[in-house]
Design a protein around this motif. Sequence first.
Motif, PDB file in Angstrom:
ATOM      1  N   LYS A   1       0.939  -1.408   0.059  1.00 23.58           N
ATOM      2  CA  LYS A   1      -0.079   0.115  -0.042  1.00 23.58           C
ATOM      3  C   LYS A   1       1.122   1.168   0.093  1.00 23.58           C
ATOM      4  N   GLU A   2       2.258   1.177   0.578  1.00 18.93           N
ATOM      5  CA  GLU A   2       2.860   2.275   0.391  1.00 18.93           C
ATOM      6  C   GLU A   2       3.626   2.373  -0.808  1.00 18.93           C
ATOM      7  N   GLY A   3       3.657   1.598  -1.700  1.00 18.36           N
ATOM      8  CA  GLY A   3       4.403   1.849  -2.936  1.00 18.36           C
ATOM      9  C   GLY A   3       5.710   1.085  -3.013  1.00 18.36           C
ATOM     10  N   HIS A   4       5.864   0.178  -2.141  1.00 18.06           N
ATOM     11  CA  HIS A   4       7.118  -0.544  -1.990  1.00 18.06           C
ATOM     12  C   HIS A   4       6.918  -1.929  -2.570  1.00 18.06           C
ATOM     13  N   ILE A   5       7.903  -2.245  -3.537  1.00 24.82           N
ATOM     14  CA  ILE A   5       7.798  -3.874  -4.066  1.00 24.82           C
ATOM     15  C   ILE A   5       8.236  -4.791  -3.053  1.00 24.82           C
ATOM     16  N   VAL A   6       7.466  -5.690  -2.772  1.00 23.96           N
ATOM     17  CA  VAL A   6       7.655  -6.443  -1.849  1.00 23.96           C
ATOM     18  C   VAL A   6       7.948  -8.003  -2.468  1.00 23.96           C
ATOM     19  N   ASN A   7       7.539  -7.993  -3.672  1.00 28.69           N
ATOM     20  CA  ASN A   7       7.875  -9.465  -4.382  1.00 28.69           C
ATOM     21  C   ASN A   7       8.055  -8.925  -5.845  1.00 28.69           C
ATOM     22  N   SER A   8       9.589  -9.044  -6.383  1.00 23.24           N
ATOM     23  CA  SER A   8       9.693  -8.515  -7.932  1.00 23.24           C
ATOM     24  C   SER A   8       9.474  -9.599  -8.639  1.00 23.24           C
ATOM     25  N   SER A   9       9.298 -10.942  -8.185  1.00 22.61           N
ATOM     26  CA  SER A   9       9.036 -12.136  -9.132  1.00 22.61           C
ATOM     27  C   SER A   9       7.853 -12.891  -8.567  1.00 22.61           C
ATOM     28  N   ALA A  10       6.831 -12.225  -8.371  1.00 21.23           N
ATOM     29  CA  ALA A  10       5.377 -12.804  -7.928  1.00 21.23           C
ATOM     30  C   ALA A  10       4.949 -14.001  -8.810  1.00 21.23           C
ATOM     31  N   MET A  11       4.115 -14.764  -8.371  1.00 23.25           N
ATOM     32  CA  MET A  11       3.494 -15.672  -9.030  1.00 23.25           C
ATOM     33  C   MET A  11       2.505 -15.125  -9.910  1.00 23.25           C
ATOM     34  N   PRO A  12       2.242 -15.582 -11.424  1.00 23.33           N
ATOM     35  CA  PRO A  12       1.475 -15.135 -12.238  1.00 23.33           C
ATOM     36  C   PRO A  12       0.013 -15.327 -11.940  1.00 23.33           C
ATOM     37  N   PRO A  13      -0.848 -14.544 -12.186  1.00 20.79           N
ATOM     38  CA  PRO A  13      -2.264 -14.640 -11.767  1.00 20.79           C
ATOM     39  C   PRO A  13      -2.982 -15.730 -12.185  1.00 20.79           C
ATOM     40  N   MET A  14      -2.347 -16.467 -13.371  1.00 22.30           N
ATOM     41  CA  MET A  14      -3.038 -17.867 -13.960  1.00 22.30           C
ATOM     42  C   MET A  14      -2.853 -18.858 -12.646  1.00 22.30           C
ATOM     43  N   GLN A  15      -1.740 -18.778 -12.068  1.00 21.61           N
ATOM     44  CA  GLN A  15      -1.664 -19.668 -10.926  1.00 21.61           C
ATOM     45  C   GLN A  15      -2.376 -19.252  -9.516  1.00 21.61           C
ATOM     46  N   THR A  16      -3.636 -19.502  -9.722  1.00 24.20           N
ATOM     47  CA  THR A  16      -4.668 -18.872  -8.964  1.00 24.20           C
ATOM     48  C   THR A  16      -4.317 -19.052  -7.443  1.00 24.20           C
ATOM     49  N   GLU A  17      -4.157 -19.953  -7.118  1.00 22.95           N
ATOM     50  CA  GLU A  17      -4.030 -20.335  -5.459  1.00 22.95           C
ATOM     51  C   GLU A  17      -2.524 -19.819  -4.924  1.00 22.95           C
ATOM     52  N   ASP A  18      -1.638 -19.862  -5.869  1.00 23.99           N
ATOM     53  CA  ASP A  18      -0.314 -19.498  -5.310  1.00 23.99           C
ATOM     54  C   ASP A  18      -0.283 -17.892  -5.238  1.00 23.99           C
ATOM     55  N   ALA A  19      -0.991 -17.288  -6.209  1.00 23.73           N
ATOM     56  CA  ALA A  19      -0.824 -15.837  -6.280  1.00 23.73           C
ATOM     57  C   ALA A  19      -1.623 -15.278  -5.105  1.00 23.73           C
ATOM     58  N   ALA A  20      -2.868 -16.048  -4.995  1.00 19.27           N
ATOM     59  CA  ALA A  20      -3.757 -15.587  -3.613  1.00 19.27           C
ATOM     60  C   ALA A  20      -2.937 -15.821  -2.407  1.00 19.27           C
ATOM     61  N   ASN A  21      -2.213 -16.853  -2.072  1.00 20.31           N
ATOM     62  CA  ASN A  21      -1.338 -17.103  -1.187  1.00 20.31           C
ATOM     63  C   ASN A  21      -0.223 -15.686  -0.765  1.00 20.31           C
ATOM     64  N   GLN A  22       0.229 -15.478  -1.899  1.00 17.19           N
ATOM     65  CA  GLN A  22       1.263 -14.404  -1.696  1.00 17.19           C
ATOM     66  C   GLN A  22       0.598 -13.187  -1.446  1.00 17.19           C
ATOM     67  N   ILE A  23      -0.438 -12.913  -2.127  1.00 19.20           N
ATOM     68  CA  ILE A  23      -1.467 -11.603  -1.757  1.00 19.20           C
ATOM     69  C   ILE A  23      -1.827 -11.793  -0.054  1.00 19.20           C
ATOM     70  N   LEU A  24      -2.256 -12.758   0.340  1.00 22.14           N
ATOM     71  CA  LEU A  24      -2.678 -12.973   1.352  1.00 22.14           C
ATOM     72  C   LEU A  24      -1.563 -12.643   2.670  1.00 22.14           C
ATOM     73  N   GLU A  25      -0.472 -13.238   2.375  1.00 23.66           N
ATOM     74  CA  GLU A  25       0.825 -13.041   3.228  1.00 23.66           C
ATOM     75  C   GLU A  25       1.001 -11.601   3.284  1.00 23.66           C
ATOM     76  N   LEU A  26       0.834 -11.147   2.224  1.00 24.95           N
ATOM     77  CA  LEU A  26       1.242  -9.623   2.045  1.00 24.95           C
ATOM     78  C   LEU A  26       0.263  -8.551   3.143  1.00 24.95           C
ATOM     79  N   LEU A  27      -1.098  -9.049   3.034  1.00 26.82           N
ATOM     80  CA  LEU A  27      -1.925  -8.396   3.772  1.00 26.82           C
ATOM     81  C   LEU A  27      -2.021  -8.702   5.395  1.00 26.82           C
ATOM     82  N   LYS A  28      -1.051  -9.572   5.831  1.00 24.61           N
ATOM     83  CA  LYS A  28      -1.121  -9.966   7.255  1.00 24.61           C
ATOM     84  C   LYS A  28      -0.277  -8.619   8.017  1.00 24.61           C
TER      85      LYS A  28
END
Length: 79
Positions: free
Chosen positions: A52-79
């Motif tokens: 939310k502050e504009g910092h890159i927290v993962n420069s090689s995130a999972m592609p959105p096509m890998q829905t479960e893995d991408a969602a897990n990365q986002i959920l970890e970020l929201l903690k």
Amino acid sequence: SNSPEESWKSIIQEYELTGENVVQYRLPNNQQSMIERKFSVKSFPNYMLIDKEGHIVNSSAMPPMQTEDAANQILELLK
């Protein structure tokens, strides 16, 4: 990054890289090269997670096509 515009648009369509929160920019070559170096982009498409502050927290995130893995990365970020 240095591909013809037709190829660039074709990849966007092929990988379905469109949506409300998706942004693509076609920059002049010198700007494109600078951004690739700054963010260590090694391949395309490239996905990043930005907090939310504009910092890159993962420069090689999972592609959105890998829905479960991408969602897990986002959920970890929201903690």
